[in-house]
Design a protein around this motif. Structure first.
Motif: not given
Ligand code: NA7
Length: 540
Positions: A309-316
């Protein structure tokens, strides 16, 4: 009266209450109702406790407003309109001021006054208390409502005094505020507090440097405004809610799931996780699968769900890996709620400075230095936490029977009986003391009120019986500490470094500061003590 210089200057009370936050206000009210002469003292200039001090940008309650409130007055429940599911600090502070006014509490509160010392005088069987304002107080009962997250800590970064900009700790935020608009701001700390600050100021400041030592698993908060219909629906449910919160695992209106993780298919598990994630509250953590907290395999799966869930929020993707925790399992430390935290890192003006391997060297006159690189800053915000559970009391000089020091005791071993008292300290009561669920595993409002009620009942019983002194016996305390440890050691929490286990303070003895056997179970232990007329306590 060995501690006092002039007996004529001593003011006498039945009880002195430390703190005028949620617990202190209610404790003052209950003891006054019983006809006791009570004085509450608070270092702040107003009521509010946590909600007075923590006025940093973005400060917000992460318990639902309809359970984070007082239950003792139906009139109050009818009168006060919460505007949101998770109210911001100003609203919570206004509520506590409203309560103080409604119940005329201010007349017995001395503000701008911190307790310096409290010594038990065996001759008079009273506490002799001195304050930083030169007060000399004598009281039969000394009741600490000083808070479990009220002693802020700031790392002793070298060069602190040379920095030409402004440094502010979130828990000592100035009442007049700090103008951050267009400024270069550094935030040290990414716990629940740092997260609220960062997500709030990211769009106001010109540059934001986030100095992160340990990434956190933050769950999206689903906040929304209440309308009258919603408020009425809550009001209609209050009688039932009042009961529910007292018997649930962590004092909320939700509870751990009844189904076992192992009884569900992988699809059902995922569907359940998505459902509780979507609630947008702490229920994803303490209203989810019970195995999360004590089964490594289940914890690992839920941890992976959260990481994705966290990874999916960050563009880089490289930055995303830095924001994904990798040193501990989800839920084994306090889970913060967030509202735009991860999105802040997709902004051009926000930079994550990883200090996990290379610590902050210190301040220069222009900013902070990490790994020989200077980060020029106008304001540095310390969101570096608290000496939790024991800090507030340890910072006072408290001496009990036989002149024993509470600070010294807790420096070696953090002990208490039900988190409400300590062997060797007669007539000392604590609300939110260490080893009660209120330190971390409880909706604070639920536990604080339950503990205040217990203390009030205990004092009332003593007075009815003509007893003057009460203290938990060594055996009673050993029983509680053993039960507490057994419960804590059966979980995954002891292996994670956080304020929960005292790991954020160098040299602090390791013990889970909060009882994790459940609020309902804790209440039963407290009720049993009362029903048995305080068996295991020494009375005189
Ligand atoms: P926390 O949760 O104790 O967080 C403190 C943060 O400060 C945490 O990220 C720490 O990193 C960080 N910290 C502390 N010292 C340093 C140094 N020297 N360098 C870099 N970073 C540092 O406090 P909060 O105020 O956020 O929350 C406390 C509770 O208040 C919260 O759980 C709610 O219940 C309400 P670390 O994790 O130690 O690596």
């Amino acid at each position: 009266m060995s501690q006092m210089t002039d007996a004529s200057q001593v003011r006498e009370f039945d009880a002195v209450v430390v703190g005028a936050g949620i617990a202190g206000l209610y404790q003052l009210h209950r003891l006054r109702e019983m006809g006791l002469k009570v004085l509450a003292v608070d270092a702040a200039s107003e009521v509010g406790g946590t909600w007075y001090w923590n006025r940093y940008p973005g400060a917000r309650v992460d318990s639902q407003s309809y359970v984070y409130q007082y239950w003792f007055s139906d009139e109050l429940l009818q009168e006060w309109d919460w505007s949101e599911r998770f109210p911001a600090q100003p609203e919570t502070e206004r509520y506590l001021n409203y309560v103080a006014d409604k119940f005329n509490l201010r007349e017995d509160i001395q503000f701008n006054t911190a307790v310096k010392s409290a010594h038990w005088d065996p001759g008079s069987s009273r506490w002799l208390i001195s304050t930083d304002q030169g007060d000399q107080l004598s009281a039969q009962y000394f009741v600490s409502c000083a808070g479990m997250l009220s002693a802020p800590v700031a790392p002793p970064f070298p060069g602190h005094g040379t920095f030409k900009g402004k440094i502010a700790h979130t828990a000592r935020w100035p009442r007049e505020g700090i103008d951050l608009k267009g400024k270069r701001v550094g935030v040290i700390g990414t716990g629940a507090t740092g997260i609220q600050v960062i997500q709030t100021i990211a769009e106001q400041v010109s540059e934001l440097k986030v100095f992160q030592r340990t990434a956190q698993y933050a769950v999206p908060m689903r906040n929304y405004a209440f309308d009258d219909a919603e408020r009425k629906a809550w009001r209609d449910k209050y009688p039932e809610l009042r009961e529910t919160v007292q018997h649930s695992f962590v004092g909320f209106d939700f509870d751990l799931l009844e189904e076992s993780y192992y009884d569900l298919s992988p699809e059902e598990r995922l569907a359940t996780l998505e459902r509780i994630w979507a609630d947008g509250s702490l229920s994803f953590w303490v209203g989810g699968f019970a195995e999360l907290l004590d089964d490594e395999a289940v914890n690992a799966e839920i941890t992976e769900f959260t990481r994705a869930k966290i990874r999916a929020r960050i563009n880089d993707p490289v930055l995303a890996e830095k924001l994904v925790p990798n040193s501990f399992g989800f839920g084994t430390a306090r889970v913060p709620l967030e509202n735009g935290y991860y999105d802040a890192f997709n902004r051009d003006n926000v930079e994550l400075v990883d200090v996990s391997e290379t610590p902050i060297t210190g301040f220069t006159e222009n900013g902070l230095v990490v790994d020989d690189q200077e980060y020029p800053l106008d304001v540095v915000i310390l969101a570096t936490g608290f000496d939790a559970g024991t800090g507030a009391l340890s910072r006072m000089d408290i001496h009990g029977r036989d002149d024993r020091s509470l600070t010294e005791l807790w420096r070696k071993d953090i002990r208490s009986t039900l988190g409400l008292g300590v062997h060797g300290f007669p007539n000392l009561f604590m609300v939110a003391g260490p080893l009660a669920p209120s330190t971390a595993f409880c909706n604070m409002a639920t536990c604080l009120q339950q503990q205040v009620d217990w203390i009030t009942d205990c004092i009332a019983y003593q007075r009815e019986q003509g007893q003057h002194v009460i203290e938990p016996s060594a055996e009673k305390e050993n029983w509680w500490v053993e039960h507490h440890d057994e419960t804590a050691n059966a979980t995954l929490l002891m292996t994670t470094n956080s304020w929960y286990t005292g790991a954020n303070i160098e040299g602090k003895p390791r013990r889970l500061l909060s009882y994790i056997g459940g609020v309902g179970k804790y209440r039963e232990f407290c009720d049993e003590a009362k029903a048995s007329h305080y068996e295991g306590y020494i009375v005189a």
